[in-house]
Scaffold this active site. Structure first.
Site, PDB file in Angstrom:
ATOM      1  N   ALA A  60       0.833  -1.207   0.000  1.00  0.00           N
ATOM      2  CA  ALA A  60       0.000   0.000   0.000  1.00  0.00           C
ATOM      3  C   ALA A  60       0.867   1.256   0.000  1.00  0.00           C
ATOM      4  CB  ALA A  60      -0.892   0.000   1.231  1.00  0.00           C
ATOM      5  N   GLY A  61       0.286   2.330  -0.517  1.00  0.00           N
ATOM      6  CA  GLY A  61       0.954   3.630  -0.474  1.00  0.00           C
ATOM      7  C   GLY A  61       1.413   4.114  -1.834  1.00  0.00           C
ATOM      8  N   ASP A  63      -0.244   3.327  -4.834  1.00  0.00           N
ATOM      9  CA  ASP A  63      -1.465   3.691  -5.554  1.00  0.00           C
ATOM     10  C   ASP A  63      -2.553   4.016  -4.529  1.00  0.00           C
ATOM     11  OD1 ASP A  63      -3.358   4.141  -7.451  1.00  0.00           O
ATOM     12  OD2 ASP A  63      -3.550   2.059  -8.098  1.00  0.00           O
ATOM     13  N   LYS A  64      -2.395   5.155  -3.885  1.00  0.00           N
ATOM     14  CA  LYS A  64      -3.273   5.498  -2.757  1.00  0.00           C
ATOM     15  C   LYS A  64      -4.723   5.662  -3.183  1.00  0.00           C
ATOM     16  CE  LYS A  64       0.068   7.751   0.328  1.00  0.00           C
ATOM     17  NZ  LYS A  64      -0.138   7.213   1.676  1.00  0.00           N
ATOM     18  N   ASN A 109       8.794   8.655   4.850  1.00  0.00           N
ATOM     19  CA  ASN A 109       7.613   9.413   4.436  1.00  0.00           C
ATOM     20  C   ASN A 109       6.782   9.790   5.643  1.00  0.00           C
ATOM     21  OD1 ASN A 109       4.598   8.260   4.311  1.00  0.00           O
ATOM     22  ND2 ASN A 109       6.001   6.509   4.317  1.00  0.00           N
ATOM     23  N   ARG A 110       6.159  10.949   5.522  1.00  0.00           N
ATOM     24  CA  ARG A 110       5.171  11.360   6.528  1.00  0.00           C
ATOM     25  C   ARG A 110       3.956  11.949   5.800  1.00  0.00           C
ATOM     26  NH1 ARG A 110       9.604  14.957   7.951  1.00  0.00           N
ATOM     27  NH2 ARG A 110       9.332  17.037   7.032  1.00  0.00           N
ATOM     28  N   PHE A 113      -1.724   9.947   5.266  1.00  0.00           N
ATOM     29  CA  PHE A 113      -2.992   9.533   4.633  1.00  0.00           C
ATOM     30  C   PHE A 113      -3.585  10.628   3.751  1.00  0.00           C
ATOM     31  CE2 PHE A 113      -4.408   6.204   8.084  1.00  0.00           C
ATOM     32  CZ  PHE A 113      -3.407   5.363   7.660  1.00  0.00           C
ATOM     33  N   ASN A 137      -6.659  -1.053   1.046  1.00  0.00           N
ATOM     34  CA  ASN A 137      -6.096  -0.791   2.370  1.00  0.00           C
ATOM     35  C   ASN A 137      -6.872   0.383   2.959  1.00  0.00           C
ATOM     36  OD1 ASN A 137      -4.321   0.736   4.223  1.00  0.00           O
ATOM     37  ND2 ASN A 137      -2.848  -0.908   3.821  1.00  0.00           N
ATOM     38  N   SER A 171       0.092   3.102  10.512  1.00  0.00           N
ATOM     39  CA  SER A 171       0.796   4.253   9.956  1.00  0.00           C
ATOM     40  C   SER A 171       1.307   5.111  11.112  1.00  0.00           C
ATOM     41  CB  SER A 171      -0.135   5.098   9.092  1.00  0.00           C
ATOM     42  OG  SER A 171       0.499   6.347   8.836  1.00  0.00           O
ATOM     43  N   ASN A 173       2.069   8.134  10.825  1.00  0.00           N
ATOM     44  CA  ASN A 173       1.884   9.545  10.463  1.00  0.00           C
ATOM     45  C   ASN A 173       0.505  10.108  10.765  1.00  0.00           C
ATOM     46  OD1 ASN A 173       4.556   9.676   9.384  1.00  0.00           O
ATOM     47  ND2 ASN A 173       3.820   8.473   7.638  1.00  0.00           N
ATOM     48  N   THR A 174      -0.364   9.291  11.354  1.00  0.00           N
ATOM     49  CA  THR A 174      -1.645   9.796  11.842  1.00  0.00           C
ATOM     50  C   THR A 174      -1.596   9.674  13.362  1.00  0.00           C
ATOM     51  OG1 THR A 174      -2.843   9.178   9.835  1.00  0.00           O
ATOM     52  CG2 THR A 174      -4.154   9.389  11.838  1.00  0.00           C
ATOM     53  N   LYS A 211      -2.805  -4.924   9.169  1.00  0.00           N
ATOM     54  CA  LYS A 211      -1.400  -4.539   8.937  1.00  0.00           C
ATOM     55  C   LYS A 211      -0.858  -3.839  10.172  1.00  0.00           C
ATOM     56  CE  LYS A 211       1.560  -2.097   5.636  1.00  0.00           C
ATOM     57  NZ  LYS A 211       1.585  -1.439   4.327  1.00  0.00           N
ATOM     58  N   GLY A 239       5.368  -5.743   7.909  1.00  0.00           N
ATOM     59  CA  GLY A 239       4.487  -4.768   8.454  1.00  0.00           C
ATOM     60  C   GLY A 239       4.695  -3.429   7.731  1.00  0.00           C
ATOM     61  N   ASN A 240       4.390  -2.419   8.465  1.00  0.00           N
ATOM     62  CA  ASN A 240       4.426  -1.055   7.935  1.00  0.00           C
ATOM     63  C   ASN A 240       5.842  -0.463   8.070  1.00  0.00           C
ATOM     64  OD1 ASN A 240       3.429   1.564   7.121  1.00  0.00           O
ATOM     65  ND2 ASN A 240       1.426   0.868   7.819  1.00  0.00           N
ATOM     66  N   THR A 241       5.950   0.842   7.936  1.00  0.00           N
ATOM     67  CA  THR A 241       7.250   1.515   8.097  1.00  0.00           C
ATOM     68  C   THR A 241       7.613   1.580   9.587  1.00  0.00           C
ATOM     69  OG1 THR A 241       6.098   3.628   8.200  1.00  0.00           O
ATOM     70  CG2 THR A 241       6.942   2.946   6.045  1.00  0.00           C
TER      71      THR A 241
HETATM   72  C1  LIG Z   1       5.886   6.759   0.389  1.00  0.00           C
HETATM   73  C2  LIG Z   1       5.223   5.669   1.146  1.00  0.00           C
HETATM   74  C3  LIG Z   1       3.869   5.730   1.419  1.00  0.00           C
HETATM   75  C4  LIG Z   1       3.244   4.707   2.124  1.00  0.00           C
HETATM   76  N1  LIG Z   1       1.899   4.768   2.358  1.00  0.00           N
HETATM   77  C5  LIG Z   1       1.273   3.729   2.980  1.00  0.00           C
HETATM   78  C6  LIG Z   1      -0.126   3.735   3.152  1.00  0.00           C
HETATM   79  O1  LIG Z   1      -0.833   4.663   2.736  1.00  0.00           O
HETATM   80  N2  LIG Z   1      -0.679   2.679   3.799  1.00  0.00           N
HETATM   81  C7  LIG Z   1       0.050   1.618   4.261  1.00  0.00           C
HETATM   82  O2  LIG Z   1      -0.507   0.669   4.815  1.00  0.00           O
HETATM   83  N3  LIG Z   1       1.388   1.587   4.086  1.00  0.00           N
HETATM   84  C8  LIG Z   1       2.007   2.605   3.455  1.00  0.00           C
HETATM   85  N4  LIG Z   1       3.365   2.562   3.273  1.00  0.00           N
HETATM   86  C9  LIG Z   1       4.126   1.431   3.820  1.00  0.00           C
HETATM   87  C10 LIG Z   1       4.361   0.336   2.765  1.00  0.00           C
HETATM   88  O3  LIG Z   1       3.167  -0.226   2.331  1.00  0.00           O
HETATM   89  C11 LIG Z   1       5.254  -0.772   3.368  1.00  0.00           C
HETATM   90  O4  LIG Z   1       4.556  -1.367   4.433  1.00  0.00           O
HETATM   91  C12 LIG Z   1       6.575  -0.260   3.887  1.00  0.00           C
HETATM   92  O5  LIG Z   1       7.078   0.764   3.065  1.00  0.00           O
HETATM   93  C13 LIG Z   1       7.634  -1.362   3.980  1.00  0.00           C
HETATM   94  O6  LIG Z   1       7.876  -1.945   2.712  1.00  0.00           O
HETATM   95  P1  LIG Z   1       9.088  -1.497   1.743  1.00  0.00           P
HETATM   96  O7  LIG Z   1      10.324  -1.462   2.599  1.00  0.00           O
HETATM   97  O8  LIG Z   1       9.124  -2.522   0.671  1.00  0.00           O
HETATM   98  O9  LIG Z   1       8.705  -0.164   1.227  1.00  0.00           O
HETATM   99  C14 LIG Z   1       4.004   3.586   2.577  1.00  0.00           C
HETATM  100  C15 LIG Z   1       5.368   3.522   2.291  1.00  0.00           C
HETATM  101  C16 LIG Z   1       5.985   4.536   1.588  1.00  0.00           C
HETATM  102  C17 LIG Z   1       7.455   4.431   1.294  1.00  0.00           C
END
Ligand SMILES: Cc1cc2nc3c(=O)[nH]c(=O)nc-3n(C[C@H](O)[C@H](O)[C@H](O)COP(=O)(O)O)c2cc1C
Length: 351
Positions: A60-61, A63-64, A109-110, A113, A137, A171, A173-174, A211, A239-241
């Site tokens: 996710a992220g 193609d928001k 990233n910050r 959403f 997502n 996330s 960032n929220t 997630k 997981g996420n970031t």
């Molecule tokens: C620019 C950016 C925007 C992201 N936006 C979202 C998001 O809207 N929702 C979400 O669940 N994860 C979001 N993520 C997290 C990614 O889906 C992923 O969980 C995370 O980046 C770890 O994978 P990667 O190291 O392959 O990027 C975002 C990541 C990046 C880099």
């Protein structure tokens, strides 16, 4: 053709990252996208009832707003997760809010959403021909008075137009969102999602994933897994970031606030994935996400317990050709170890 796209990606890396992202989506919308070719059957898998032609998904992220899911499926991803989408449109945080840490193979990233909201997202998905697996997502609006209700609203609005859901409670960032990962809040959220699903399932079956952050402690991972099992969650994305900042980071942007993704996340997120695998003990499928940039990384996630993997940052930094390369390398690694299907290797390092 992939070379042309990788050259385009290289040129885009020279401009502001958010602008590059916007131009990439625009190019993909007009049909300028790579073609992935045929998948090796060893990569075929089944995830929570979804048949995937290969186990490498787009996280996710990217193609928001669900603008280019089919272009990303054509590029070779086995499944595509659009979003995070919030019920109401919201602009996200002020710019700049996306930073390349090129030397570290990472991004911070910050975004917070930024979303066009459910209406546009749902309309776009409703118009597409349903070929290939596309997930939604879902998240909560920053100023929502009932954040849990936002997830229920997302589920109801999109039930007919996507193949699976991921509730994103991780996330960074929220403000306050990650608080939904505590056991009491999870029981509330997942209980209400389960209730909503019982009505919706009369129309069609859809798996629902959760997630989480890679920053959870082992007891927190245990709580999450148990809550998932108690409330019929079909898979856990780990997981996420991360909010952490490994000492190894050398890029000038390492001090920016936000979530870190890419190479420095690989070891951390794979460790938490392995913990989730051991706790779940086969009762909950796992999706490994975080830092995958090669077939060896993808294989490490699978061996730590992932049935499928997702990536984003490696594609942002290296271009779309990375998907084909990861799939080729992963297929070769699986075969070299005598596996005939990726599913057979799932959790191999934890046995
Ligand atoms: C620019 C950016 C925007 C992201 N936006 C979202 C998001 O809207 N929702 C979400 O669940 N994860 C979001 N993520 C997290 C990614 O889906 C992923 O969980 C995370 O980046 C770890 O994978 P990667 O190291 O392959 O990027 C975002 C990541 C990046 C880099």
């Amino acid at each position: 053709m992939s070379l042309v796209h990788d050259l385009a990606a290289k040129a885009l890396r020279r401009i502001d990252p958010e602008e590059a992202h916007r131009l990439t989506i625009r190019g993909l919308k007009t049909g300028f996208g790579p073609r992935g070719g045929r998948d090796d059957p060893v990569l075929k898998t089944r995830l929570a009832g979804l048949d995937l032609p290969n186990c490498v998904g787009l996280a996710a992220g990217f193609d928001k707003d669900a603008e280019v899911p089919d272009a990303m499926l054509r590029a070779g991803f086995g499944f595509v997760e659009c979003g995070t989408v919030t019920p109401e449109p919201q602009p996200g945080n002020p710019r700049p809010r996306l930073f390349r840490l090129t030397e570290d193979g990472a991004v911070i990233n910050r975004y917070g959403f930024n979303s066009q909201g459910l209406l546009h997202f749902g309309q776009r998905l409703a118009w597409r021909q349903r070929r290939g697996v596309v997930g939604a997502n879902i998240g909560a609006n920053k100023d929502s008075s009932d954040r849990i209700d936002d997830y229920v609203v997302g589920l109801r609005a999109l039930w007919q137009v996507c193949d699976y859901f991921t509730a994103n409670i991780s996330s960074p960032n929220t403000p306050g969102l990650r608080g939904l990962q505590s056991r009491a809040a999870l029981d509330d959220l997942l209980g209400r999602l389960d209730e909503a699903r019982r009505d919706l399932e009369a129309e069609a079956a859809r798996p629902v994933f959760l997630k989480v952050a890679p920053d959870l402690s082992e007891p927190e991972v245990r709580d999450v897994v148990e809550a998932c099992l108690a409330h019929r969650i079909d898979a856990l994305v780990v997981g996420n970031t991360t909010l952490s900042r490994p000492d190894s980071l050398s890029s000038a942007h390492r001090g920016e606030a936000g979530g870190l993704s890419g190479r420095p996340l690989m070891a951390l997120s794979t460790r938490v994935l392995g913990q989730a695998h051991d706790i779940a003990a086969g009762r909950l499928p796992l999706v490994g996400c975080g830092g995958v940039a090669s077939g060896a990384d993808a294989y490490a996630k699978v061996r730590a317990g992932a049935c499928a993997i997702q990536l984003y940052t490696a594609m942002a930094l290296q271009g779309p050709g990375v998907v084909g390369r990861i799939k080729r390398e992963l297929a070769a690694l699986l075969k070299a170890d005598g596996f005939s299907h990726v599913g057979e290797a799932c959790g191999a390092d934890r046995r």
